[in-house]
Scaffold this active site. Structure first.
Site, PDB file in Angstrom:
ATOM      1  N   ARG A 122       0.816  -1.241   0.000  1.00 40.51           N
ATOM      2  CA  ARG A 122       0.000   0.000   0.000  1.00 40.51           C
ATOM      3  C   ARG A 122       0.834   1.268   0.000  1.00 40.51           C
ATOM      4  NH1 ARG A 122      -2.999  -2.835   3.897  1.00 40.51           N
ATOM      5  NH2 ARG A 122      -4.794  -3.875   2.955  1.00 40.51           N
ATOM      6  N   LYS A 156       3.161  11.865 -10.515  1.00 31.12           N
ATOM      7  CA  LYS A 156       2.345  11.062 -11.438  1.00 31.12           C
ATOM      8  C   LYS A 156       3.125   9.796 -11.756  1.00 31.12           C
ATOM      9  CE  LYS A 156      -0.526  14.389 -13.932  1.00 31.12           C
ATOM     10  NZ  LYS A 156      -0.838  14.968 -15.255  1.00 31.12           N
ATOM     11  N   GLU A 170      10.500  20.412 -23.410  1.00 29.01           N
ATOM     12  CA  GLU A 170       9.746  20.558 -22.157  1.00 29.01           C
ATOM     13  C   GLU A 170      10.225  21.785 -21.380  1.00 29.01           C
ATOM     14  OE1 GLU A 170       7.135  18.819 -21.338  1.00 29.01           O
ATOM     15  OE2 GLU A 170       7.257  16.911 -22.402  1.00 29.01           O
ATOM     16  N   LYS A 207       7.416  23.665 -12.105  1.00 27.84           N
ATOM     17  CA  LYS A 207       6.591  22.478 -11.906  1.00 27.84           C
ATOM     18  C   LYS A 207       6.233  22.342 -10.427  1.00 27.84           C
ATOM     19  CE  LYS A 207       5.413  17.877 -12.974  1.00 27.84           C
ATOM     20  NZ  LYS A 207       5.498  16.745 -13.853  1.00 27.84           N
ATOM     21  N   GLU A 251      -4.217  17.536 -10.120  1.00 28.56           N
ATOM     22  CA  GLU A 251      -4.738  18.060 -11.388  1.00 28.56           C
ATOM     23  C   GLU A 251      -6.249  18.258 -11.382  1.00 28.56           C
ATOM     24  OE1 GLU A 251      -2.619  16.700 -14.910  1.00 28.56           O
ATOM     25  OE2 GLU A 251      -4.372  17.154 -16.130  1.00 28.56           O
ATOM     26  N   ARG A 295      -2.942  22.394 -12.796  1.00 31.53           N
ATOM     27  CA  ARG A 295      -1.866  21.487 -13.229  1.00 31.53           C
ATOM     28  C   ARG A 295      -1.993  21.126 -14.705  1.00 31.53           C
ATOM     29  NH1 ARG A 295       0.919  16.363 -10.016  1.00 31.53           N
ATOM     30  NH2 ARG A 295       2.266  15.762 -11.730  1.00 31.53           N
ATOM     31  N   ASN A 304       0.285  20.630 -19.578  1.00 34.88           N
ATOM     32  CA  ASN A 304       0.034  19.906 -20.825  1.00 34.88           C
ATOM     33  C   ASN A 304       0.026  20.809 -22.052  1.00 34.88           C
ATOM     34  OD1 ASN A 304      -0.182  17.252 -19.785  1.00 34.88           O
ATOM     35  ND2 ASN A 304      -2.178  17.790 -18.938  1.00 34.88           N
ATOM     36  N   HIS A 327       0.446  19.392 -25.504  1.00 36.66           N
ATOM     37  CA  HIS A 327       0.332  17.936 -25.394  1.00 36.66           C
ATOM     38  C   HIS A 327      -0.900  17.359 -26.082  1.00 36.66           C
ATOM     39  CE1 HIS A 327       3.672  18.417 -22.715  1.00 36.66           C
ATOM     40  NE2 HIS A 327       3.693  17.147 -22.380  1.00 36.66           N
ATOM     41  N   HIS A 386       0.019  14.257 -28.145  1.00 35.12           N
ATOM     42  CA  HIS A 386      -0.483  12.895 -27.921  1.00 35.12           C
ATOM     43  C   HIS A 386      -1.165  12.364 -29.175  1.00 35.12           C
ATOM     44  CE1 HIS A 386      -0.496  13.640 -23.315  1.00 35.12           C
ATOM     45  NE2 HIS A 386       0.641  13.144 -23.721  1.00 35.12           N
ATOM     46  N   HIS A 394       8.701  11.720 -27.345  1.00 30.24           N
ATOM     47  CA  HIS A 394       7.646  12.543 -26.762  1.00 30.24           C
ATOM     48  C   HIS A 394       7.967  14.042 -26.903  1.00 30.24           C
ATOM     49  CE1 HIS A 394       4.464  13.775 -24.088  1.00 30.24           C
ATOM     50  NE2 HIS A 394       5.338  14.344 -23.262  1.00 30.24           N
TER      51      HIS A 394
END
Ligand code: NAD
Ligand code: GLY
Length: 357
Positions: free
Chosen positions: A118, A140, A182, A224, A234, A238, A242, A245, A249, A262
């Site tokens: 956990r 993340k 980035e 960040k 998010e 947040r 992106n 993005h 994507h 990426h």
């Protein structure tokens, strides 16, 4: 050493940035404080940098699992392999998983740490530029499902992020340039002064100038960290991270993962986002798209769509984007130099026009 703090109500953690941190035995002794550890890495990184980390760990109880490199490692199968190794090595609730590698190892290791018993502690040790400025910070973690990238995951903040700038010396230049996209993204989201600095220092960064790199990474991490501190899961702000993005994507999905890195897709996405903002009128400064294109071109990054890509297919991918609220599209768009906003309710017409240019 430069240290940026991620100040969360659930507990703060440091991002330490300097050359030589992997082998810094005092640092690792303080970080582990006598606890058991477990190191996850990939072949490319371990071959070059694991001995240095082991020097820093100075005989601490820290068995290692080394996986092949690549996005395919972010799978349920390899997740199970990490858990099996943690069990086999009898790691306890208070053990620390050390993720030594790029975003793939960071995401997989972070997710295993989030789940094992956990949740055990994780120290992110990013070795790509992208991981240093983005994936290692903010908690993340995820693995992929055949249906979608990063579909299975958790928020699990690291206990510390250790960015050893020396590791960037062995990073392939294409990966390094991809990380620069980035960094430019942070300037476009929130920092006009940083954009000016980047404009002046881009050649120094491309030449791996140590001082310039340390500054660019620390400033990116500070942006960040600030956004994550205000919105760790998010719920709103947040999503600004992106920027570019939604286009990126869609490009990655349509090309098949791995065809473009990426950061390369993000580079094209940053230009397209600025063009869409100009098209919609949210960006009065119409020169920003041109300037963004120029910065990215200097870093030899793509600034437009891959040749021959199917625009309608891109639109279909964008329509499935997790960020959309209804039948219209949501984009993060620049609103001024060094400022961006979340914009909902965008119809496909203007997007189609930008894709078609
Ligand atoms: P990566 O982890 O695949 O690393 C790129 C390549 O460089 C790999 O082949 C790796 O073995 C090699 N490598 C790494 N460090 C090296 C070094 N110092 N020297 C030599 N080779 C080295 O790719 P990445 O770009 O770091 O990360 C991409 C992943 O990050 C994706 O899975 C993406 O989904 C994820 N990501 C996560 C977040 C987040 O917030 N969690 C954010 C952005 C991206
Ligand atoms: N990479 C986007 C985020 O961390 O939210």
């Amino acid at each position: 050493m430069t240290t940026v703090t991620v100040a969360l109500s659930s507990g703060s953690y440091p991002i330490h940035i300097a050359a030589g941190l992997l082998a810094d035995a005092d640092l690792w002794s303080r970080l582990l404080a006598g606890r058991q550890a477990f190191v996850l890495s990939d072949d490319n990184v371990a071959a070059r940098w694991l001995p240095r980390l082991q020097q820093g760990l100075a005989g601490a109880d820290a068995p290692t699992l080394i996986l092949p490199p690549g996005e395919e490692q972010k799978s349920l199968g390899q997740f199970a392999a990490v858990i099996d190794a943690l069990v086999q090595h009898k790691r306890r609730r208070n053990s620390v998983l050390i993720a030594l590698g790029g975003g793939v190892i960071g995401d997989l290791g972070g997710f295993a740490a989030a789940c094992y018993q956990r949740g055990i502690a994780c120290i992110q040790v990013p070795t790509t530029l992208l991981a240093m400025v983005d994936s290692s910070v903010g908690g993340k973690t995820a693995i992929n499902h055949p249906a979608s990238k990063n579909l299975i995951g958790a928020f699990h903040q690291p206990e510390a992020v250790i960015a050893d700038l020396a590791t960037l010396a062995t990073l392939p230049q294409r990966e390094f340039r991809s990380g620069l996209a980035e960094i430019i993204k942070y300037g476009l989201i929130a920092d006009a002064d940083f954009l000016l600095w980047l404009e002046q220092q881009l050649d120094a960064l491309l030449a791996h100038d140590a001082e310039a790199l340390a500054h660019a990474i620390a400033r990116s991490c500070a942006h960040k960290a600030a956004i994550v501190a205000r919105d760790p899961t998010e719920q709103g702000e947040r999503a600004l991270l992106n920027l570019g993005h939604t286009f990126a994507h869609a490009i990655e999905t349509e090309l098949g993962y791995g065809a473009w890195l990426h950061g390369e897709a993000v580079a094209a996405g940053l230009v397209l986002a600025a063009e869409l903002a100009a098209e919609l009128g949210t960006l009065p400064d119409r020169t920003l798209a041109q300037r963004t294109r120029h910065w990215l071109q200097r870093a030899a990054l793509p600034v437009g769509l891959p040749a021959g890509i199917d625009h309608e297919a891109l639109l279909r991918h964008m329509a499935l984007d997790k960020k959309n609220l209804g039948s219209t599209l949501r984009f993060i768009l620049p609103t001024a130099v060094g400022r961006s906003a979340i914009v909902d309710g965008i119809e496909t017409g203007p997007v189609r026009r930008v894709l078609g240019r």
